[in-house]
Design a protein around this motif. Structure first.
Motif, PDB file in Angstrom:
ATOM      1  N   LEU A 172       0.822  -1.209   0.000  1.00 30.54           N
ATOM      2  CA  LEU A 172       0.000   0.000   0.000  1.00 30.54           C
ATOM      3  C   LEU A 172       0.857   1.260   0.000  1.00 30.54           C
ATOM      4  CD1 LEU A 172      -2.723  -1.090   2.579  1.00 30.54           C
ATOM      5  CD2 LEU A 172      -3.058  -0.743   0.134  1.00 30.54           C
ATOM      6  N   LEU A 173       1.898   1.270   0.827  1.00 30.02           N
ATOM      7  CA  LEU A 173       2.781   2.431   0.875  1.00 30.02           C
ATOM      8  C   LEU A 173       3.495   2.635  -0.456  1.00 30.02           C
ATOM      9  CD1 LEU A 173       4.032   4.649   2.664  1.00 30.02           C
ATOM     10  CD2 LEU A 173       5.818   3.022   3.286  1.00 30.02           C
ATOM     11  N   GLY A 174       3.934   1.536  -1.068  1.00 31.08           N
ATOM     12  CA  GLY A 174       4.620   1.650  -2.352  1.00 31.08           C
ATOM     13  C   GLY A 174       3.715   2.166  -3.448  1.00 31.08           C
ATOM     14  N   PHE A 175       2.475   1.665  -3.511  1.00 35.15           N
ATOM     15  CA  PHE A 175       1.541   2.125  -4.548  1.00 35.15           C
ATOM     16  C   PHE A 175       1.194   3.592  -4.350  1.00 35.15           C
ATOM     17  CE2 PHE A 175      -2.894   2.391  -6.275  1.00 35.15           C
ATOM     18  CZ  PHE A 175      -2.542   2.240  -7.614  1.00 35.15           C
ATOM     19  N   ALA A 176       0.902   3.985  -3.102  1.00 27.81           N
ATOM     20  CA  ALA A 176       0.594   5.386  -2.839  1.00 27.81           C
ATOM     21  C   ALA A 176       1.796   6.280  -3.130  1.00 27.81           C
ATOM     22  CB  ALA A 176       0.147   5.554  -1.382  1.00 27.81           C
ATOM     23  N   GLY A 177       2.993   5.815  -2.774  1.00 29.97           N
ATOM     24  CA  GLY A 177       4.194   6.596  -3.066  1.00 29.97           C
ATOM     25  C   GLY A 177       4.451   6.723  -4.551  1.00 29.97           C
ATOM     26  N   ALA A 178       4.231   5.648  -5.304  1.00 25.82           N
ATOM     27  CA  ALA A 178       4.417   5.704  -6.755  1.00 25.82           C
ATOM     28  C   ALA A 178       3.445   6.683  -7.391  1.00 25.82           C
ATOM     29  CB  ALA A 178       4.247   4.309  -7.351  1.00 25.82           C
ATOM     30  N   GLY A 223      13.333  18.522 -16.489  1.00 24.58           N
ATOM     31  CA  GLY A 223      14.475  17.685 -16.172  1.00 24.58           C
ATOM     32  C   GLY A 223      14.134  16.391 -15.462  1.00 24.58           C
ATOM     33  N   ALA A 224      12.862  16.028 -15.409  1.00 22.40           N
ATOM     34  CA  ALA A 224      12.457  14.819 -14.688  1.00 22.40           C
ATOM     35  C   ALA A 224      12.862  13.574 -15.465  1.00 22.40           C
ATOM     36  CB  ALA A 224      10.948  14.817 -14.458  1.00 22.40           C
ATOM     37  N   THR A 225      13.259  12.542 -14.743  1.00 24.13           N
ATOM     38  CA  THR A 225      13.558  11.245 -15.358  1.00 24.13           C
ATOM     39  C   THR A 225      12.424  10.246 -15.137  1.00 24.13           C
ATOM     40  OG1 THR A 225      14.729  10.567 -13.338  1.00 24.13           O
ATOM     41  CG2 THR A 225      16.039  11.546 -15.100  1.00 24.13           C
ATOM     42  N   ILE A 226      11.501  10.562 -14.240  1.00 27.42           N
ATOM     43  CA  ILE A 226      10.322   9.716 -14.012  1.00 27.42           C
ATOM     44  C   ILE A 226       9.199  10.267 -14.869  1.00 27.42           C
ATOM     45  CG2 ILE A 226       8.699   8.854 -12.270  1.00 27.42           C
ATOM     46  CD1 ILE A 226      10.874   9.212 -10.185  1.00 27.42           C
ATOM     47  N   ARG A 227       9.037   9.703 -16.061  1.00 25.04           N
ATOM     48  CA  ARG A 227       8.083  10.217 -17.033  1.00 25.04           C
ATOM     49  C   ARG A 227       6.810   9.400 -17.114  1.00 25.04           C
ATOM     50  NH1 ARG A 227       9.059  15.443 -18.482  1.00 25.04           N
ATOM     51  NH2 ARG A 227      11.281  15.768 -18.875  1.00 25.04           N
ATOM     52  N   THR A 228       6.855   8.135 -16.757  1.00 29.09           N
ATOM     53  CA  THR A 228       5.695   7.260 -16.844  1.00 29.09           C
ATOM     54  C   THR A 228       5.423   6.661 -15.464  1.00 29.09           C
ATOM     55  OG1 THR A 228       6.947   5.256 -17.381  1.00 29.09           O
ATOM     56  CG2 THR A 228       6.310   6.693 -19.218  1.00 29.09           C
ATOM     57  N   PHE A 229       4.222   6.103 -15.313  1.00 29.38           N
ATOM     58  CA  PHE A 229       3.905   5.451 -14.046  1.00 29.38           C
ATOM     59  C   PHE A 229       4.764   4.209 -13.848  1.00 29.38           C
ATOM     60  CE2 PHE A 229       1.119   2.671 -11.381  1.00 29.38           C
ATOM     61  CZ  PHE A 229       1.194   3.443 -10.231  1.00 29.38           C
ATOM     62  N   GLY A 230       5.132   3.549 -14.948  1.00 32.85           N
ATOM     63  CA  GLY A 230       6.041   2.412 -14.844  1.00 32.85           C
ATOM     64  C   GLY A 230       7.389   2.820 -14.275  1.00 32.85           C
ATOM     65  N   CYS A 245      10.041   0.646  -6.046  1.00 36.25           N
ATOM     66  CA  CYS A 245      10.542  -0.659  -5.610  1.00 36.25           C
ATOM     67  C   CYS A 245      12.013  -0.583  -5.228  1.00 36.25           C
ATOM     68  CB  CYS A 245      10.338  -1.697  -6.720  1.00 36.25           C
ATOM     69  SG  CYS A 245       8.612  -2.108  -7.076  1.00 36.25           S
ATOM     70  N   ALA A 246      12.814   0.116  -6.035  1.00 38.45           N
ATOM     71  CA  ALA A 246      14.233   0.247  -5.723  1.00 38.45           C
ATOM     72  C   ALA A 246      14.458   1.044  -4.446  1.00 38.45           C
ATOM     73  CB  ALA A 246      14.961   0.901  -6.892  1.00 38.45           C
ATOM     74  N   THR A 247      13.595   2.042  -4.206  1.00 37.52           N
ATOM     75  CA  THR A 247      13.744   2.872  -3.008  1.00 37.52           C
ATOM     76  C   THR A 247      13.320   2.121  -1.758  1.00 37.52           C
ATOM     77  OG1 THR A 247      13.331   4.856  -4.346  1.00 37.52           O
ATOM     78  CG2 THR A 247      13.114   5.062  -1.958  1.00 37.52           C
ATOM     79  N   LEU A 248      12.180   1.412  -1.821  1.00 38.20           N
ATOM     80  CA  LEU A 248      11.732   0.642  -0.670  1.00 38.20           C
ATOM     81  C   LEU A 248      12.754  -0.419  -0.272  1.00 38.20           C
ATOM     82  CD1 LEU A 248       7.920   0.135  -1.398  1.00 38.20           C
ATOM     83  CD2 LEU A 248       8.911   1.318   0.571  1.00 38.20           C
ATOM     84  N   ALA A 249      13.378  -1.021  -1.277  1.00 38.53           N
ATOM     85  CA  ALA A 249      14.399  -2.032  -1.004  1.00 38.53           C
ATOM     86  C   ALA A 249      15.751  -1.418  -0.671  1.00 38.53           C
ATOM     87  CB  ALA A 249      14.544  -2.965  -2.206  1.00 38.53           C
TER      88      ALA A 249
END
Length: 225
Positions: free
Chosen positions: A129-135, A147-154, A161-165
């Motif tokens: 739940l925390l990961g989905f809400a954070g994403a 300048g963002a590198t996070i362009r898609t929801f994927g 996932c990389a941050t939580l781990a």
């Protein structure tokens, strides 16, 4: 304060299902508002109304429980820090689903999951739940930023996932202040929740091996069966 305890317990039991539904409604409304492409203005207003109504229910529950506790505002905040943080931070509101489920399980009679299984189940659900809400939050604030590198929801899900781990590949990273604040929260949450899962699993393995070697289980007395 003791005279109000039964009344407080009745209120908490009465609000378990509404708060769980409100948590799901909040997450669903926010997800549709962020992810739905070409959503009409009326649809956006409806999603916003759902999320605001869910927050209003959280606020009413918090205020009623504070009154029924018999404590002053500062003492109530000190004794219930998680409830206060969940009320203030939208990212954590879906976690009320986990607390509601835990309360329902505690009231049920009969066999339940073992302590290790409950810790792993609740921590795993909290991570999801925390990961989905954070994403969702990071994607909402990052995908259109310069300048963002996070362009898609994927991209956002991969980064979450990389941050939580706590791996931190560095291929994508937030550039906005909100995104970076969420990143800090996810790092701390990932360390705590994943640590609870791995620690419980390790304890369970040690107990299993201890039984297999003929050792006495923790907390048992000599000669106990």
């Amino acid at each position: 304060m003791s005279e109000r305890a039964p009344e407080r317990q009745r209120w908490e039991q009465r609000m378990e299902t509404p708060l769980a539904v409100a948590s799901l409604a909040y997450l669903g409304g926010y997800a549709v508002r962020v992810l739905a492409r070409g959503l009409s203005p009326d649809g956006q207003d409806l999603c916003l109304a759902i999320t605001c109504a869910a927050w209003a229910l959280f606020a009413v529950d918090y205020a009623v429980r504070m009154r029924l506790s018999g404590l002053g505002p500062l003492r109530f905040v000190r004794r219930h820090p998680l409830d206060t943080v969940v009320l203030v931070l939208p990212l954590l509101r879906p976690l009320r689903i986990v607390t509601a489920y835990d309360r329902v399980q505690r009231r049920r009679d009969g066999a339940r999951l073992s302590l290790y299984a409950r810790v792993m189940a609740y921590a795993g659900l909290s991570v999801a739940l925390l990961g989905f809400a954070g994403a969702l939050t990071v994607y909402h604030h990052e995908h259109g930023a310069p300048g963002a590198t996070i362009r898609t929801f994927g991209d956002s899900v991969w980064w979450t996932c990389a941050t939580l781990a706590t791996v931190g590949y560095g291929d994508v990273a937030p550039v906005t202040p909100v995104g970076r604040v969420v990143a800090v929260g996810l790092m701390g949450g990932g360390l705590a929740l994943l640590g609870a899962v791995t620690g419980s699993f390790s304890s369970w393995l040690i107990q299993r091996f201890d039984h297999g070697d003929g050792g006495r289980p923790p907390g048992g007395s000599p000669g106990a069966s």
